[in-house]
Design a protein around this motif. Sequence first.
Motif, PDB file in Angstrom:
ATOM      1  N   GLY A 349       8.239  22.681   2.523  1.00  0.00           N
ATOM      2  CA  GLY A 349       8.583  21.280   2.681  1.00  0.00           C
ATOM      3  C   GLY A 349       9.958  21.090   3.280  1.00  0.00           C
ATOM      4  O   GLY A 349      10.555  22.009   3.852  1.00  0.00           O
ATOM      5  N   THR A 350      10.487  19.865   3.129  1.00  0.00           N
ATOM      6  CA  THR A 350      11.792  19.557   3.705  1.00  0.00           C
ATOM      7  C   THR A 350      12.913  20.354   3.032  1.00  0.00           C
ATOM      8  O   THR A 350      13.960  20.579   3.645  1.00  0.00           O
ATOM      9  CB  THR A 350      12.088  18.055   3.577  1.00  0.00           C
ATOM     10  OG1 THR A 350      11.928  17.656   2.215  1.00  0.00           O
ATOM     11  CG2 THR A 350      11.165  17.240   4.470  1.00  0.00           C
ATOM     12  N   ASP A 351      12.696  20.802   1.789  1.00  0.00           N
ATOM     13  CA  ASP A 351      13.733  21.616   1.142  1.00  0.00           C
ATOM     14  C   ASP A 351      13.906  22.948   1.861  1.00  0.00           C
ATOM     15  O   ASP A 351      15.014  23.475   1.993  1.00  0.00           O
ATOM     16  CB  ASP A 351      13.414  21.833  -0.336  1.00  0.00           C
ATOM     17  CG  ASP A 351      12.080  22.508  -0.570  1.00  0.00           C
ATOM     18  OD1 ASP A 351      11.907  23.142  -1.635  1.00  0.00           O
ATOM     19  OD2 ASP A 351      11.186  22.412   0.313  1.00  0.00           O
ATOM     20  N   VAL A 352      12.804  23.514   2.369  1.00  0.00           N
ATOM     21  CA  VAL A 352      12.883  24.757   3.137  1.00  0.00           C
ATOM     22  C   VAL A 352      13.593  24.498   4.461  1.00  0.00           C
ATOM     23  O   VAL A 352      14.488  25.251   4.870  1.00  0.00           O
ATOM     24  CB  VAL A 352      11.474  25.343   3.377  1.00  0.00           C
ATOM     25  CG1 VAL A 352      11.543  26.539   4.319  1.00  0.00           C
ATOM     26  CG2 VAL A 352      10.834  25.733   2.054  1.00  0.00           C
ATOM     27  N   LEU A 353      13.218  23.426   5.139  1.00  0.00           N
ATOM     28  CA  LEU A 353      13.840  23.108   6.416  1.00  0.00           C
ATOM     29  C   LEU A 353      15.327  22.820   6.243  1.00  0.00           C
ATOM     30  O   LEU A 353      16.158  23.223   7.069  1.00  0.00           O
ATOM     31  CB  LEU A 353      13.130  21.909   7.049  1.00  0.00           C
ATOM     32  CG  LEU A 353      13.498  21.563   8.482  1.00  0.00           C
ATOM     33  CD1 LEU A 353      13.269  22.749   9.402  1.00  0.00           C
ATOM     34  CD2 LEU A 353      12.695  20.354   8.961  1.00  0.00           C
ATOM     35  N   ASP A 354      15.691  22.159   5.166  1.00  0.00           N
ATOM     36  CA  ASP A 354      17.092  21.874   4.885  1.00  0.00           C
ATOM     37  C   ASP A 354      17.875  23.161   4.677  1.00  0.00           C
ATOM     38  O   ASP A 354      19.000  23.313   5.177  1.00  0.00           O
ATOM     39  CB  ASP A 354      17.189  20.975   3.648  1.00  0.00           C
ATOM     40  CG  ASP A 354      18.606  20.497   3.397  1.00  0.00           C
ATOM     41  OD1 ASP A 354      19.121  20.724   2.295  1.00  0.00           O
ATOM     42  OD2 ASP A 354      19.205  19.913   4.317  1.00  0.00           O
ATOM     43  N   ALA A 355      17.288  24.111   3.941  1.00  0.00           N
ATOM     44  CA  ALA A 355      17.963  25.401   3.704  1.00  0.00           C
ATOM     45  C   ALA A 355      18.113  26.187   4.998  1.00  0.00           C
ATOM     46  O   ALA A 355      19.128  26.850   5.220  1.00  0.00           O
ATOM     47  CB  ALA A 355      17.172  26.212   2.677  1.00  0.00           C
ATOM     48  N   VAL A 356      17.109  26.108   5.856  1.00  0.00           N
ATOM     49  CA  VAL A 356      17.186  26.794   7.150  1.00  0.00           C
ATOM     50  C   VAL A 356      18.296  26.181   8.003  1.00  0.00           C
ATOM     51  O   VAL A 356      19.129  26.897   8.575  1.00  0.00           O
ATOM     52  CB  VAL A 356      15.830  26.721   7.878  1.00  0.00           C
ATOM     53  CG1 VAL A 356      15.977  27.115   9.343  1.00  0.00           C
ATOM     54  CG2 VAL A 356      14.814  27.623   7.190  1.00  0.00           C
ATOM     55  N   ALA A 357      18.330  24.860   8.103  1.00  0.00           N
ATOM     56  CA  ALA A 357      19.343  24.197   8.923  1.00  0.00           C
ATOM     57  C   ALA A 357      20.745  24.492   8.423  1.00  0.00           C
ATOM     58  O   ALA A 357      21.699  24.579   9.218  1.00  0.00           O
ATOM     59  CB  ALA A 357      19.081  22.692   8.945  1.00  0.00           C
ATOM     60  N   ALA A 358      20.892  24.670   7.114  1.00  0.00           N
ATOM     61  CA  ALA A 358      22.209  24.955   6.546  1.00  0.00           C
ATOM     62  C   ALA A 358      22.750  26.299   7.003  1.00  0.00           C
ATOM     63  O   ALA A 358      23.970  26.523   6.974  1.00  0.00           O
ATOM     64  CB  ALA A 358      22.134  24.917   5.016  1.00  0.00           C
ATOM     65  N   ARG A 359      21.873  27.216   7.439  1.00  0.00           N
ATOM     66  CA  ARG A 359      22.318  28.523   7.928  1.00  0.00           C
ATOM     67  C   ARG A 359      22.714  28.480   9.402  1.00  0.00           C
ATOM     68  O   ARG A 359      23.181  29.483   9.947  1.00  0.00           O
ATOM     69  CB  ARG A 359      21.225  29.559   7.689  1.00  0.00           C
ATOM     70  CG  ARG A 359      20.872  29.783   6.223  1.00  0.00           C
ATOM     71  CD  ARG A 359      22.019  30.395   5.438  1.00  0.00           C
ATOM     72  NE  ARG A 359      22.234  31.771   5.828  1.00  0.00           N
ATOM     73  CZ  ARG A 359      21.609  32.814   5.257  1.00  0.00           C
ATOM     74  NH1 ARG A 359      20.727  32.604   4.279  1.00  0.00           N
ATOM     75  NH2 ARG A 359      21.861  34.037   5.653  1.00  0.00           N
TER      76      ARG A 359
END
Length: 422
Positions: A349-359
């Motif tokens: 979900g968006t939590d995964v995408l958010d964690a990816v973008a944070a890297r």
Amino acid sequence: MGGVSLPWSPAAAGEPLVSVVGVDAGGAPPHPAVAPLLAGARLVVGAARHLAAVTVPVGAATVVLGPLAPALDRLVAAVAAGAPAVVLASGDPGFFGIVRRLRATGLPVRVLPAVSSVAAAFARAGLDWDGAAVITAHGRDLRPALNACRALPAVAVLTAPGAGAAEIGAGLAGWPRHLVVAEHLGTDAERVTRTTAEAAAERTWADPHVLLSLAPTAEAGGKLRSGVGPMRTDNQPAAAPAGGWALPESAYAHRDSMITKAEVRALVVARLRPRIGRLVWDVGAGSGSVGIECALLGAAVVAVDRDPAAPVAANAVRHGVHLRVVTGDAPAALRGLPDPDAVFVGGGGTDVLDAVAARRPGRVVVTLAALDRVAPAVHLLRAAGYAVSGSQLAAARLADLPGGSVRLAATNPVVVLTGECP
């Protein structure tokens, strides 16, 4: 000296005035043409150890290599004055060596190569290396060399202080690799050490050295040994795969058709821009088709999936590529992974995408089948500073009908989003 010919190199007029001589990394005697070249030299340039190993004629000036610019200035002046010059260098000076810089300066050169340090290192290890990749970390960012070691089964790295066996060993945590570290090749202090990545990270090594990174290969009986192992048949790890990409779904084991379709995969892989020296995450890997095709194009790949029975590892073996497979739920499973250059998000979900973008990878590619997830993903990526583009892919494939006719059978439409750092 009768019968000895020198390598030819074009020059504006007459013989080149700068002779670049390789000092053999394997310890063999110098080329027979070296002695007369040195005897006639008016300028000899080289590292202190190389200058100490030859006879410099009386009256010839010497320059000890440190910073290269002063040596280049002296060589340019010698050529302008018509004074023969000799440059001493390790191994094969045209192989990640000084020849490139001399030619870029406009100096006319002829080269007498010796055995390169890479050839000597593989020889000391008793290994063939026609399928190995050679990468330099000397004066460059370490990441491309490290990612090559992560991606390919046999890599030789020309190292530098701060970018050697210790640093590469630390960066290979999680990748099964055997290392060979060759120090002081061709000298009385020569040392060749076989070790693990973990052990290499804890040691201090003489600079510079040659590092061989080798994936373990299976022998009969299931034992593992270090060696070059089976290579791709085209012997070009950075080339496009001989069998192509965007392979049909039948080329992969998958669960209940849970696989990125070939038409979508073609665009996704193009957007990820895999190549040797880059690291790609495949999050929600499943069959691993996207990550595997990135690996076929030379990238290092970490495949993440929550299911320990996901067929990604078996598919990687089938296609002859090396992936690191991480089992666990994203985003927690992403913590501690090395920073990626590009990420494919095929699940979560968006939590995964958010964690990816944070890297902060350079590119993020997302596939979505549910339309209500498109707008939140776009807004999230834009809020994280990414420029977002997207398209819907709706393919229709040929299908046979009775009597020899054909029809078009539609596949489910998919939205492909690409986020790119400006």
